[in-house]
Design an enzyme around this catalytic site. Structure first.
Site, PDB file in Angstrom:
ATOM      1  N   GLU A 179       0.651  -1.153   0.065  1.00  0.00           N
ATOM      2  CA  GLU A 179       0.068   0.074  -0.045  1.00  0.00           C
ATOM      3  C   GLU A 179       0.839   1.241  -0.074  1.00  0.00           C
ATOM      4  OE1 GLU A 179      -0.776  -2.653   1.821  1.00  0.00           O
ATOM      5  OE2 GLU A 179      -2.693  -3.268   0.963  1.00  0.00           O
ATOM      6  N   PHE A 185      -9.255  -2.356   1.564  1.00  0.00           N
ATOM      7  CA  PHE A 185     -10.128  -1.867   2.700  1.00  0.00           C
ATOM      8  C   PHE A 185      -9.666  -0.841   3.447  1.00  0.00           C
ATOM      9  CE2 PHE A 185     -11.623  -6.433   1.983  1.00  0.00           C
ATOM     10  CZ  PHE A 185     -12.709  -6.464   2.363  1.00  0.00           C
ATOM     11  N   ALA A 186     -10.331   0.137   4.104  1.00  0.00           N
ATOM     12  CA  ALA A 186      -9.724   1.394   4.635  1.00  0.00           C
ATOM     13  C   ALA A 186      -8.614   0.790   5.851  1.00  0.00           C
ATOM     14  CB  ALA A 186     -10.798   2.184   5.185  1.00  0.00           C
ATOM     15  N   ASP A 187      -9.130  -0.349   6.276  1.00  0.00           N
ATOM     16  CA  ASP A 187      -8.195  -0.816   7.245  1.00  0.00           C
ATOM     17  C   ASP A 187      -6.840  -1.022   6.874  1.00  0.00           C
ATOM     18  OD1 ASP A 187     -10.467  -2.213   9.472  1.00  0.00           O
ATOM     19  OD2 ASP A 187     -11.044  -1.756   7.137  1.00  0.00           O
ATOM     20  N   ILE A 238      -4.975   1.034   5.084  1.00  0.00           N
ATOM     21  CA  ILE A 238      -4.451   2.212   4.551  1.00  0.00           C
ATOM     22  C   ILE A 238      -3.249   2.520   5.590  1.00  0.00           C
ATOM     23  CG2 ILE A 238      -5.681   3.829   6.140  1.00  0.00           C
ATOM     24  CD1 ILE A 238      -6.410   5.364   3.491  1.00  0.00           C
ATOM     25  N   PRO A 279      -0.435   0.903   6.061  1.00  0.00           N
ATOM     26  CA  PRO A 279       0.910   0.669   5.603  1.00  0.00           C
ATOM     27  C   PRO A 279       1.380   1.722   4.643  1.00  0.00           C
ATOM     28  CG  PRO A 279      -0.333  -1.416   5.371  1.00  0.00           C
ATOM     29  CD  PRO A 279      -1.316  -0.298   5.916  1.00  0.00           C
ATOM     30  N   HIS A 336     -11.583  -5.249   8.750  1.00  0.00           N
ATOM     31  CA  HIS A 336     -12.493  -4.867   7.679  1.00  0.00           C
ATOM     32  C   HIS A 336     -13.455  -4.206   8.351  1.00  0.00           C
ATOM     33  CE1 HIS A 336     -10.178  -8.641   6.702  1.00  0.00           C
ATOM     34  NE2 HIS A 336     -10.373  -8.316   5.482  1.00  0.00           N
TER      35      HIS A 336
END
Ligand code: TPP
Lengths: 367, 324
Positions: free
Chosen positions: B60, B83-85, B87, B89, B129
């Site tokens: 990412e 998934f926003a989770d 983000i 990295p 997630h």
């Protein structure tokens, strides 16, 4: 300190031989005036270093990151970068900017961060940029610019433009996630990207042997399916030769290259660093004998292009140019206070306008 | 006008923007052949080819970093974070690089990258997630942060993001992807940043909610309507820069404010909204500003329903404001 075994797979490319002559098999064959121009720019980078350290010591600028010892890398590679190419350097590579015609005064102004600085004093010294030559703003976090270089070169490739992007970084940078991401992406997308690692042996105080267990940094390129080349980073003609070949390959669609330039930072990491804690006088003295400017001067003498007077002239010309830039920059006023709130977004939103107005009105934080 | 789900509206907008502007490039993990794990980018790869719809290696930070370089060199990259989770990295590239390039270069190097990320809970996604990381980015100067709750807004805001000059974090409430349907204007439709929407007018309480919490807010408003309480639901649409004028005007009329979001309470964006309302509307307030939020725990799997704000909890906060 662990000594690295010489790698057979990644032999060191060298042009300047111990006797000061150029290895005819590798000599990039620059015309005499260009050789002298390169020499002049190396002296300019050195003169700027010496002046900037003095300015920091006397409190006129806050900080400085010296590059003495690494001029062959930035000036040698900078010689090969053309209009249209993108530069994503680290903080020791303004030699490249100067080679691309960035005005010295732009660089000096950035050290002061006053109204003469086009970047408006937003960052600490050594974090310059110049949109006119596609020199992208230097970032402090190490190696973050590597994927940027891949993206910029991907864009060029997508449009079919024969240009390349070059990112420079240190040996410490090769340990980062972004080194991996950048090299990996460049390999996968075959982008015209040059990764120029200036292995100056230390990341602040940490020796390169603590960055990798690999015998060379150039060897890392193999894992990404791209060529890795090891070059004598104190030999400006050698750097120039390998950088030129890599850039030409990139521009003609043959993909990325990683270059490991083996060099040495002769001074401290920055004006806040005391290198005597982690390296010996003896080691520094050994590398001083390989000073890239001295080595190149010897070669120019052998070619009959330089004598004592001409060398002295090059040095004092450089000093004078730096002095003139310093005087020009010191005459500029400080950055205006309201500039604090500009360039956060393309247009200033209400919350920044309110904060600006509160600051300018002297009423403090209240609306 | 056509009827579309939120997901279709986003997908159609990507198709339209890519067709309109050859500089637009879509990139992310599985966005190509697969069409994205939620199928948002479906059809783009077939239509625009692998050079403009890039299946990216899994990294990412690298993806956002590469997008920054593309934007610097004239492209209009639209990144999908799966998934926003995931983000985080890329957090360094977003907060240290993307957000700051314009500023630190004195305006010389703007980097208009759009980052789309399915965010929020309600899909039994568990911890990694379901998170709503908007506050991390609102706290970082230089980023526009957007979260649509209707298909029309999804189109208008995404088109504005792709055409605009600033980096945008576009948080898509994945719980609404297929559950919300609505009218979407055909052709050119741009929703400007910084302009909120009154999702439902009312005179007694101002309820600020965004993303997947907007339907929750509307249900809560329905519930208390039976008791004669008229709730004004405001969806800011752009979280940052916030349409404070709209909220200020509303609270000055109603005298009561409730903020509703899924993210944890401490330092959530609700705290900022509450502080702004307090600073601006203090003399009009008839009750303390209330927050209805997720708990200050990691997002749970089994107890997702307990964790997430719902119409009942929200109605409770509205009643408390009324009866203060
Ligand atoms: C991500 C990150 N971590 C730590 C630092 C602090 N720091 C600044 S320079 C430096 C060493 C960098 O060494 P290297 O990459 O070898 O480059 P050199 O300074 O030798 O040119 C460190 C650790 C930083 N700037 N960025």
């Amino acid at each position: 300190m662990k000594k690295k075994a010489e790698s057979k797979e990644y032999p060191m490319v060298t042009v300047l031989l111990p006797d000061g002559m150029a290895d005819p098999a590798n000599d990039p064959g620059l015309p005499d005036p260009e050789l002298l121009a390169v020499f002049g720019k190396m002296n300019l980078v050195r003169a700027m270093d010496e002046k900037a350290i003095a300015l920091q010591r006397s409190g006129r600028i806050g900080f400085y990151v010296p590059s003495s010892g690494q001029e062959a890398c930035s000036v040698g590679a900078g010689y090969c970068v053309r209009e249209g190419d993108w530069l994503f350097p680290a903080y020791r590579d303004h030699g490249m900017a100067l080679m691309r015609g960035c005005p010295l005064v732009t660089l000096v102004a950035q050290l002061y961060g006053n109204d003469a600085d086009p970047t408006r004093g937003r960052q600490m010294p050594n974090h310059w940029c110049d949109q006119r030559i596609r020199l992208v703003s230097v970032s402090s976090p190490v190696a973050t610019q590597l994927p940027h270089a891949v993206g910029a070169s991907y864009a060029a490739k997508l449009r079919g433009e024969p240009v390349a992007a070059i990112a420079t970084f240190g040996d410490g940078g090769t340990s980062t996630g972004e080194f991996h991401a950048g090299m990996n992406f460049a390999g996968v997308f075959r982008t015209p990207t040059i990764f120029l690692c200036e292995n100056n042996q230390y990341a602040i105080s940490v020796h390169v042997s603590r960055q990798t267990a690999a015998p060379t940094l150039a060897a890392k390129a193999a894992a990404y399916g791209i060529p890795g080349i090891r070059v004598d980073g104190n030999d400006v003609l050698a750097v120039l030769k390998v950088a030129r070949e890599a850039l030409e390959r990139a521009r003609s669609g043959e993909g990325p290259t990683m270059i490991e330039a083996v060099t040495y930072r002769m001074g401290p990491h920055s004006t806040s660093d005391d290198p005597s804690v982690y390296r010996t006088e003896d080691e520094v003295a050994q590398w001083r004998r390989k000073d890239p400017i001295r080595r190149f001067a010897e070669h120019l003498r052998k070619r009959g292009l330089l004598d004592d007077a001409a060398e002295e002239a090059a040095r004092s010309e450089a000093k004078e140019a730096v002095q003139r830039a310093v005087e020009e920059v010191e005459a500029a006023p400080p950055v205006p206070v309201e500039s604090l709130f500009e360039d956060v977004f393309a247009e200033m939103p209400w919350h920044l306008a309110e904060q600006r107005d509160a600051l300018l009105s002297g009423k403090g934080e209240t609306r | 006008m056509t009827q579309a789900t939120l997901l279709q509206a986003i997908r159609d907008t990507l198709h339209e923007e890519m067709a309109r502007d050859p500089r637009v490039v879509v990139m992310g993990e599985d966005v190509g052949r697969e069409g994205g794990v939620f199928r948002v980018t479906e059809g783009l790869h077939a239509k625009f080819g692998p050079d403009r719809v890039l299946d990216m290696p899994l990294n990412e930070g690298g993806i956002v970093g590469m997008a920054i370089g593309m934007a610097l060199n004239g492209l209009r990259p639209v990144v999908e974070i799966e998934f926003a989770d995931f983000i985080f990295p890329a957090f360094d590239q977003i907060v240290s690089e993307l957000a700051k390039l314009r500023y630190r270069s004195g305006g010389q190097f703007p980097a208009p990258v759009v980052i789309r990320a399915p965010s929020g809970g309600g899909i039994k996604g568990g911890h990694y997630h379901s998170q709503s990381p908007e506050a991390h980015f609102i706290h970082t100067a230089g980023l526009v942060v957007v979260s649509p709750s209707t298909p029309a807004d999804a189109k208008g805001l995404l088109a504005s993001a792709i055409r605009g000059p600033d980096p945008v974090l576009f948080f898509e409430p994945k719980a609404l992807y297929r559950t919300v349907k609505g009218e979407v204007p055909e052709g050119e439709h741009l929703v400007p940043f910084g302009k909120g929407r009154i999702a439902r007018p009312g005179e007694d309480v101002t309820l600020v909610a965004w993303g997947a919490m907007v339907p929750v807010a509307e249900k809560a408003a329905d519930a208390v309507a039976a008791e004669g309480v008229r709730v004004e639901v405001i969806d800011p649409r752009t979280l940052w820069p916030l349409d404070i004028a709209l909220i200020e005007d509303s609270v000055n009329r109603t005298g009561r404010a409730v903020v509703l979001h899924e993210a944890p309470r401490a330092c959530g964006f609700g705290a900022e909204v509450a502080a702004l309302v307090q600073e601006r509307c203090f003399l009009h307030l008839k009750a303390p500003i209330a927050r209805v939020t997720g708990y200050d725990t990691p997002f749970p799997y089994a107890l997702e329903k307990t964790y997430l704000p719902d119409p009942e909890k929200t109605a409770g906060a509205i009643r408390a404001a009324m009866n203060f």
